[in-house]
Design a protein around this motif. Structure first.
Motif, PDB file in Angstrom:
ATOM      1  N   PRO A  87       0.791  -1.224   0.000  1.00  0.00           N
ATOM      2  CA  PRO A  87       0.000   0.000   0.000  1.00  0.00           C
ATOM      3  C   PRO A  87       0.827   1.280   0.000  1.00  0.00           C
ATOM      4  N   LEU A  88       0.296   2.260  -0.695  1.00  0.00           N
ATOM      5  CA  LEU A  88       0.857   3.612  -0.618  1.00  0.00           C
ATOM      6  C   LEU A  88       0.560   4.193   0.761  1.00  0.00           C
ATOM      7  N   THR A  89       1.296   5.230   1.136  1.00  0.00           N
ATOM      8  CA  THR A  89       0.933   5.994   2.339  1.00  0.00           C
ATOM      9  C   THR A  89       0.411   7.384   1.956  1.00  0.00           C
ATOM     10  N   GLY A  90       0.713   7.816   0.742  1.00  0.00           N
ATOM     11  CA  GLY A  90       0.311   9.171   0.362  1.00  0.00           C
ATOM     12  C   GLY A  90       0.044   9.303  -1.120  1.00  0.00           C
ATOM     13  N   LEU A  91      -0.777  10.280  -1.462  1.00  0.00           N
ATOM     14  CA  LEU A  91      -1.128  10.583  -2.855  1.00  0.00           C
ATOM     15  C   LEU A  91      -1.074  12.091  -3.047  1.00  0.00           C
ATOM     16  N   VAL A  92      -0.381  12.513  -4.111  1.00  0.00           N
ATOM     17  CA  VAL A  92      -0.421  13.926  -4.494  1.00  0.00           C
ATOM     18  C   VAL A  92      -1.165  14.032  -5.816  1.00  0.00           C
ATOM     19  N   ASN A  93      -2.326  14.640  -5.775  1.00  0.00           N
ATOM     20  CA  ASN A  93      -3.105  14.895  -6.988  1.00  0.00           C
ATOM     21  C   ASN A  93      -2.587  16.180  -7.619  1.00  0.00           C
ATOM     22  N   ASN A  94      -1.691  15.993  -8.582  1.00  0.00           N
ATOM     23  CA  ASN A  94      -1.070  17.157  -9.213  1.00  0.00           C
ATOM     24  C   ASN A  94      -1.395  17.266 -10.698  1.00  0.00           C
ATOM     25  N   ALA A  95      -1.696  16.134 -11.352  1.00  0.00           N
ATOM     26  CA  ALA A  95      -1.951  16.169 -12.796  1.00  0.00           C
ATOM     27  C   ALA A  95      -3.100  17.127 -13.107  1.00  0.00           C
ATOM     28  N   ALA A  96      -2.927  17.933 -14.134  1.00  0.00           N
ATOM     29  CA  ALA A  96      -3.973  18.912 -14.496  1.00  0.00           C
ATOM     30  C   ALA A  96      -3.838  19.275 -15.967  1.00  0.00           C
ATOM     31  N   GLY A  97      -4.824  19.945 -16.478  1.00  0.00           N
ATOM     32  CA  GLY A  97      -4.750  20.492 -17.823  1.00  0.00           C
ATOM     33  C   GLY A  97      -5.427  21.845 -17.817  1.00  0.00           C
ATOM     34  N   ASN A  98      -4.911  22.748 -18.628  1.00  0.00           N
ATOM     35  CA  ASN A  98      -5.482  24.089 -18.621  1.00  0.00           C
ATOM     36  C   ASN A  98      -5.013  24.861 -19.841  1.00  0.00           C
ATOM     37  N   PHE A  99      -5.800  25.787 -20.307  1.00  0.00           N
ATOM     38  CA  PHE A  99      -5.362  26.779 -21.297  1.00  0.00           C
ATOM     39  C   PHE A  99      -6.288  27.969 -21.183  1.00  0.00           C
TER      40      PHE A  99
END
Ligand code: HXC
Length: 294
Positions: A87-99
């Protein structure tokens, strides 16, 4: 700022970890002893980032080529992490898209391109990890990278503002729903921390985000180590009661101007200016797409 080995024993997935803010956060986590998984759409970019980070900090950096818009692919990736490494201990939700775009000119596809990555994709990843934490009785920590316009809204980036605002509410909602499992969710709302991906799509053809510093109370843009430090604080042990919060790190920018202020000057762009901006953004999108393996 932090003692060596602070994140030893942590096992953290950073989405969008091949470039930009995600890469910077991954680098600091690795430096502090965490084992890392970086996910993104471009396999070669991930591999080259993993190589670069390993050569600087040693440790363990794993890569997964995945498009977070694909819920089944996200679930398979998370299952693979669990199967291969536990198991992971942490998650960073960083993926994004923008213009940037005048909202009246957006097509349904244009809106969906952003909403499917930011709003839907981030939910898929959070749920895939969270449900496994709950099933296995593991504690966990989620840090989502939002933006100050979750508080203010922002012109010309409406699909992003709407989607990130949804994640702000997800952070608060799941902090309550999953608190009893020892799972906490917090978010960071950065002001401008210039990266290639953001500058090319949000300030094409201009002097970049440095052009906006006169509007900021501290008269500057963010320094990457400031963001890395906050992301580390939120992931480290010692403040487990902190959950459900979105913390702005923007030199007071949004309080002073409303973060929408950064884009208000786009009111002055003519149709021809927008045509040029679209072409520049398209060139960047095409360049990125050429490297995608997921
Ligand atoms: C209008 C546009 C457009 C533009 C794309 N589209 N660019 N419409 N103006 N400039 C439309 C296309 O015409 C198409 O619709 C639809 O969007 C999908 O375009 P694709 O290029 O095929 O999409 P895709 O390859 O899936 O790429 C997704 C993307 C791209 C979101 C468009 O930019 C991307 O992958 N970005 C990831 C990295 C990124 O954006 N980083 C910056 C994050 S900065 P039609 O109808 O023509 O088919 C950030 C906050 C910064 O989030 C905060 C600073 C303060």
């Amino acid at each position: 700022m932090f003692k060596e080995g602070l994140l030893k024993g942590k096992r953290i997935l950073v989405t969008g970890g091949g470039t930009g803010l995600g890469k910077e956060i991954a680098a600091r986590y690795l430096e502090l002893g965490a084992e890392l998984w970086i996910a993104g759409r471009r396999g070669a970019v991930l591999d080259s980032t993993a190589k670069e980070l390993f050569s600087k900090y040693k440790g363990k950096v794993n890569t997964h080529a995945v498009d977070i818009r694909d819920a089944a692919a996200v679930d398979a990736m998370v299952q693979r992490i669990w199967d291969e490494a536990g198991p992971l201990t942490g998650l960073v939700n960083n993926a994004a898209g923008n213009f940037i775009s005048p909202t009246k000119d957006l097509t349904a596809n244009g809106f969906n391109a952003i909403a499917n990555i930011v709003f839907h994709g981030t939910f898929y990843v959070t749920q895939a990890v969270g449900k496994r934490w709950i099933a296995g009785k593991h504690k966990g920590s989620v840090v989502s990278i939002l933006v100050t316009w979750v508080h203010t809204g922002s012109p010309y980036v409406v699909p992003s503002a709407m989607s990130k605002a949804g994640l702000h509410v997800m952070t608060k909602s799941l902090a309550v729903e999953w608190g009893r499992f020892g799972i906490r969710l917090n978010a960071i709302a950065p002001g401008p921390f210039p990266t290639e991906g953001a500058t090319k799509r949000l300030r094409p053809g201009s002097g970049g985000f440095e052009d906006t510093t006169h509007m900021n109370p501290m008269r500057r843009v963010g320094r990457m180590e400031e963001l890395q430090n906050l992301a580390t604080f939120l992931m480290a042990d010692g403040c487990e009661w902190l959950t459900g919060e979105t913390i702005a790190i923007d030199g007071g920018g949004y309080l002073a101007t409303g973060s929408g202020g950064y884009f208000l000057q786009l009111d002055k762009m003519s149709d021809a200016d927008w045509e040029k901006a679209r072409a520049m953004i398209k060139a960047q999108n095409d360049k990125d797409r050429a490297g995608r393996t997921a």
